[in-house]
Design a protein around this motif. Structure first.
Motif, PDB file in Angstrom:
ATOM      1  N   CYS A 281       0.753  -1.359   0.096  1.00 16.58           N
ATOM      2  CA  CYS A 281       0.078  -0.052   0.026  1.00 16.58           C
ATOM      3  C   CYS A 281       0.934   1.262  -0.018  1.00 16.58           C
ATOM      4  CB  CYS A 281      -0.745  -0.190   1.162  1.00 16.58           C
ATOM      5  SG  CYS A 281      -1.595   1.610   1.646  1.00 16.58           S
TER       6      CYS A 281
ATOM      7  N   ARG B  72       0.194   4.162   1.223  1.00 12.40           N
ATOM      8  CA  ARG B  72       0.156   4.613   2.159  1.00 12.40           C
ATOM      9  C   ARG B  72       0.593   4.329   3.422  1.00 12.40           C
ATOM     10  NH1 ARG B  72      -6.103   7.046   1.146  1.00 12.40           N
ATOM     11  NH2 ARG B  72      -6.292   4.992   0.064  1.00 12.40           N
ATOM     12  N   CYS B  73       0.429   2.630   3.532  1.00 15.12           N
ATOM     13  CA  CYS B  73       0.920   2.082   4.687  1.00 15.12           C
ATOM     14  C   CYS B  73       2.067   1.041   4.320  1.00 15.12           C
ATOM     15  CB  CYS B  73      -0.281   1.136   5.105  1.00 15.12           C
ATOM     16  SG  CYS B  73      -1.853   2.222   5.220  1.00 15.12           S
TER      17      CYS B  73
ATOM     18  N   CYS C 140      -5.835  -2.571   0.406  1.00 12.78           N
ATOM     19  CA  CYS C 140      -4.991  -2.432   1.530  1.00 12.78           C
ATOM     20  C   CYS C 140      -6.022  -2.460   3.022  1.00 12.78           C
ATOM     21  CB  CYS C 140      -4.579  -1.127   1.924  1.00 12.78           C
ATOM     22  SG  CYS C 140      -3.944  -0.974   3.572  1.00 12.78           S
TER      23      CYS C 140
ATOM     24  N   CYS D 151      -6.156   0.808   5.444  1.00 12.08           N
ATOM     25  CA  CYS D 151      -6.691   2.031   5.167  1.00 12.08           C
ATOM     26  C   CYS D 151      -7.665   2.024   3.963  1.00 12.08           C
ATOM     27  CB  CYS D 151      -5.709   3.290   4.707  1.00 12.08           C
ATOM     28  SG  CYS D 151      -5.024   2.862   3.238  1.00 12.08           S
TER      29      CYS D 151
HETATM   30 ZN   LIG Z   1      -2.998   1.476   3.196  1.00 12.95          ZN
END
Ligand SMILES: [Zn+2]
Ligand SMILES: [Zn+2]
Length: 614
Positions: A352, A354-355, A370, A373
Motif C-alpha cells: 500500500c 500509504r501504509c 489495503c 486504510c
Molecule cells: Zn493502506
C-alpha cells in the motif's frame, strides 16, 4: 465572586478556573456544560467544581451555561475522573468519551426530569461465568436481571456487536415486563435514547462498549457478555476497556458485575485465582467433540508440496461426512489466508502506498486492497518495478479454498460465509467461513476443519496464544462430533488442552509463562505512540522521549522496555514509533507520565498513550 472549575475535551489537564458572571450564578451547577473561551476559540467545557476563591489572575468569564440540569451526576464525574487517571487522558477527554455525540456538540436538551431514588446499596459483587455453550449463561443473566428489577434497580447489558445486542433484546424482552433501551455510538437517535434512560423510562440498557456510561438511575447490575472480546477496548484516545470501566463504575455505585465468556480473558481468570472475584464454570451438557490434529509439516514432506490447503486426513473425513449426509464447516483464519501479489522476476511485493503493508488480492473483483486504510487499485499484470509480466498471486485466500473444494468435491454445494453474506445453513453441504460464524447460534456441524490457524499463533503479539485459544473455544459450540485442526505445531498447549478436553490446562500454562515474563495480567503495559509525517522527526522525537523517561524511571513507577518503529510502521501516510513501558501501578505511572508528556513538545509530532493495549 464565584468561580467555576472547568475541564475541556482536549489533551490538556485542567481544571481551569473561570469567572461566573452575575447573570449565570443561579444557573451554574456541578455537572453542567458551558461555553467557555479557550485559547482563541469558544468551546464546550464541563463544570466539575464551583469555588469562591482562586489563585489565578486575569480569568476569563463563562460565556453561557448550556444545561438546566447537570448532564453528569456525581458518580459519572467520579467515574470519568478515575478513567482519566487510569488511561492517561485528560478528565475532559474521559467525560466526552462517556457522552453521546449530540451532547458533545453542544445540543441543548430540555429540562431533564431526573428520577432519583437513592436507597441503601448492597456490597459490590463480581462474578465470572464461563459457559462453553452460552445457553446456561443466559439463564443466569435473565435470573439476575429479574432480581435486579425486583429491587427497583437498573441493569446495563454489554455485548460485543450490534447483532448480539439485537439478539439479546429478543431474549430479555419476553421474560420481563419493563421497557428496555438500546444504546450505542452513532445510532440514529442516540441522544433521545440517552435522555429516555436518564429520565428513568427504561430500567434495562442493552448496548455495546459505550453503554457502560449509560446514565441509568440506581444501577444494580452490569452484565458483560464475551468479556474477552477485544472490541470492548476503544481504539482511539482514551483507549479505555469497558471491562475496566465496569469495575470502576460498579465499585463506585456498589452494583453487581457479571462477566460472561466462552473463553475467559486471562485478566479475569487471574482475578479469580487471586480470590478477588468469584467464578462459576458451567459444565457442558452436550458431548465434547473429538479433536484430531493433523501435522501439516510432515504431510508437506511426504507429499513433497510447499503448501497444503486440505490434508489427506481432512479430505477423507469430509468425504465420509458428506457420504452420511452430514454438514461440514471449514473454518479459515482470514488473517492467515490473505493472497499477496509479488513479482517472480525482481521479488517486489506490492504494498500500500500509504501504509507499509502488503496489499491483499481479491480474485472476484481483480483488485488489490489495503486492509488497513482501504486503498484499492486494479491488480497489475506488469510489474511496476521491472516491467516484466511475472506478477504472481501467492497464498491461499478463502476463494482458493473454495476452488480447491469444488475440485475435490465437485458434486457438493459450497457456501462461503464472510461478514457480508447472509447466513443460510440449509442450502449447502460444505460451509467455508471466517470467524463471523462463531457469533451465530443454533448451528450444528458434523465436522469442522480448521485451517490456517498457525498464522494466528505465530503473530508477534504476546496475546497470540490467548486469542487463538479463544477462537478455537468459540468453535466448540458449533459441533459435538469432530474437529480436525491442521497445524505445524500440533504439540502447542492451545491444541493439547482441547485434545485432553481440559481448558484449564491452557490457562494454567499461559498464566505461568506470563508471570515468568512479567507480562499482563501480572504487570501493566503502557504503550506510547508517536506519529508524524516525517519519518526522521518521529524517530528523533521517540529517541528523545525514551531517553528522558529512562532517566526518570528511577522513581520506579514504571520501567522502560523498548523503543521500536510500530507495526505497521507507516499507516495512512504517517510514520509511527512506539515506546513500551511496564508498570505495577497504572495510576501512579500515568500521573508521572502526564507530567513528562506535558513538557515534551516536538513540532508535528502527536503523542498518544494506550494503557493495557490489546
Ligand atoms: Zn493502506
Ligand atoms: Zn518485477
Amino acid at each position: 465572586m464565584l468561580y467555576a472549575k472547568v475541564v475541556v475535551g482536549l489533551p490538556v489537564e485542567g481544571p481551569f478556573d473561570y469567572i461566573v458572571p452575575a447573570d449565570l450564578i443561579s444557573r451554574i451547577k456541578i455537572g453542567v456544560r458551558a461555553w467557555v473561551p479557550f485559547r482563541t476559540k469558544s468551546i464546550i467545557g464541563y463544570v466539575v467544581g464551583i469555588t469562591s476563591t482562586t489563585k489565578i489572575k486575569n480569568l476569563k468569564k463563562i460565556l453561557e451555561v448550556i444545561d438546566e440540569q447537570p448532564v453528569l451526576n456525581k458518580s459519572m464525574l467520579r467515574l470519568s475522573k478515575e478513567l482519566a487517571e487510569y488511561y492517561c487522558c485528560s478528565w475532559g477527554e474521559a467525560i466526552e468519551t462517556a457522552l453521546p455525540e449530540g451532547l458533545r456538540k453542544g445540543k441543548k436538551i430540555v429540562s431533564i426530569n431526573v428520577n432519583t431514588h437513592s436507597d441503601k446499596k448492597d456490597n459490590p459483587d463480581v462474578i465470572l461465568v464461563q459457559d462453553l455453550d452460552g445457553k446456561e449463561r443466559w439463564n443466569i443473566y435473565l435470573r439476575e436481571i429479574k432480581d435486579t428489577l425486583n429491587k427497583n434497580k437498573s441493569t446495563i447489558v454489554l455485548l460485543p456487536d450490534l447483532n448480539s445486542v439485537l439478539k439479546a433484546q429478543d431474549k430479555i424482552t419476553p421474560s420481563i415486563n419493563t421497557p428496555t433501551s438500546i444504546l450505542y455510538r452513532k445510532q440514529p437517535k442516540e441522544l433521545e435514547e440517552w435522555i429516555k434512560v436518564r429520565e428513568g423510562k427504561a430500567n434495562i440498557v442493552i448496548g455495546m462498549r459505550s453503554a457502560i456510561f449509560s446514565p441509568v438511575n440506581n444501577l444494580g447490575l452490569v452484565i458483560m457478555d464475551e468479556e474477552q472480546d477485544s472490541v470492548y477496548k476503544q481504539d482511539q484516545v482514551p483507549h479505555y476497556h469497558a471491562r475496566e470501566v465496569a469495575f470502576m463504575r460498579t465499585n463506585i455505585e456498589k452494583a453487581k458485575l457479571i462477566l460472561g465468556a466462552t473463553s475467559c480473558s486471562l485478566e479475569s481468570l487471574q482475578l479469580v485465582k487471586a480470590n478477588r472475584i468469584k467464578y462459576d464454570f458451567v459444565a457442558r451438557n452436550r458431548d465434547f467433540p473429538e479433536i484430531k490434529l493433523v501435522d501439516v509439516k510432515s504431510e508437506q514432506r511426504s507429499r513433497k508440496k510447499r503448501h497444503i490447503i486440505l490434508s489427506k486426513y481432512l479430505q477423507g473425513s469430509i468425504y465420509d461426512t458428506l457420504n452420511s449426509s452430514g454438514k461440514v464447516l471449514l473454518f479459515i483464519n482470514r488473517r492467515g489466508f490473505a493472497t499477496f501479489a509479488s513479482c517472480r522476476n525482481c521479488a517486489l511485493v506490492l504494498k500500500c502506498p500509504r501504509c507499509n503493508i502488503n496489499l491483499v488480492y481479491h480474485f472476484k473483483d481483480n483488485i488489490l486492497n489495503c486492509h488497513y486504510c482501504n486503498f484499492k487499485m486494479e491488480a497489475p499484470s506488469i510489474c511496476p518495478n521491472c516491467n516484466s509480466n511475472y506478477i504472481r498471486y501467492t497464498g491461499a485466500g478463502i476463494e482458493t479454498v473454495e476452488s480447491e473444494l469444488s475440485r475435490i468435491f465437485p458434486k457438493s454445494r459450497i457456501n462461503t460465509i464472510d461478514s457480508k453474506k447472509h447466513l443460510n445453513t440449509k442450502d449447502a453441504d460444505i460451509f467455508v467461513a471466517t470467524s463471523v460464524i462463531t457469533k451465530e447460534e443454533g448451528l450444528n456441524f458434523d465436522l469442522i476443519g480448521i485451517i490456517g490457524i498457525d498464522n494466528s499463533l505465530n503473530r508477534i503479539d504476546f496475546r497470540s496464544s490467548e486469542k487463538t485459544f479463544a477462537l478455537l473455544s468459540s468453535l466448540l459450540r458449533l459441533t459435538e462430533k469432530k474437529i480436525i485442526i491442521q497445524s505445524s505445531l500440533p504439540n502447542h498447549i492451545c491444541f493439547q488442552a482441547l485434545v485432553k478436553k481440559d481448558l484449564s490446562l491452557f490457562y494454567e500454562e499461559e498464566l505461568r509463562i506470563r508471570k515468568q515474563l512479567n507480562f499482563p495480567p501480572f504487570k501493566h503495559i503502557i504503550l506510547i505512540k508517536l506519529r508524524g509525517r516525517q519519518e526522521e522527526k518521529v524517530k528523533q522525537a521517540s529517541q528523545d522521549l525514551f531517553k528522558k523517561l529512562n532517566t526518570v524511571h528511577k522513581l520506579k513507577v514504571f520501567r522502560t522496555v523498548s523503543l521500536n518503529p510500530a507495526l505497521p510502521s507507516k499507516l495512512r501516510s504517517k510514520f509511527y514509533w512506539q515506546l513500551l513501558l511496564v508498570s505495577s501501578n497504572v495510576k501512579k505511572a500515568c500521573k508521572s507520565l502526564k507530567i513528562y508528556l506535558k513538557d515534551f513538545s516536538h513540532s508535528g509530532i502527536i503523542v498518544t498513550v494506550d494503557v493495557d493495549p490489546l
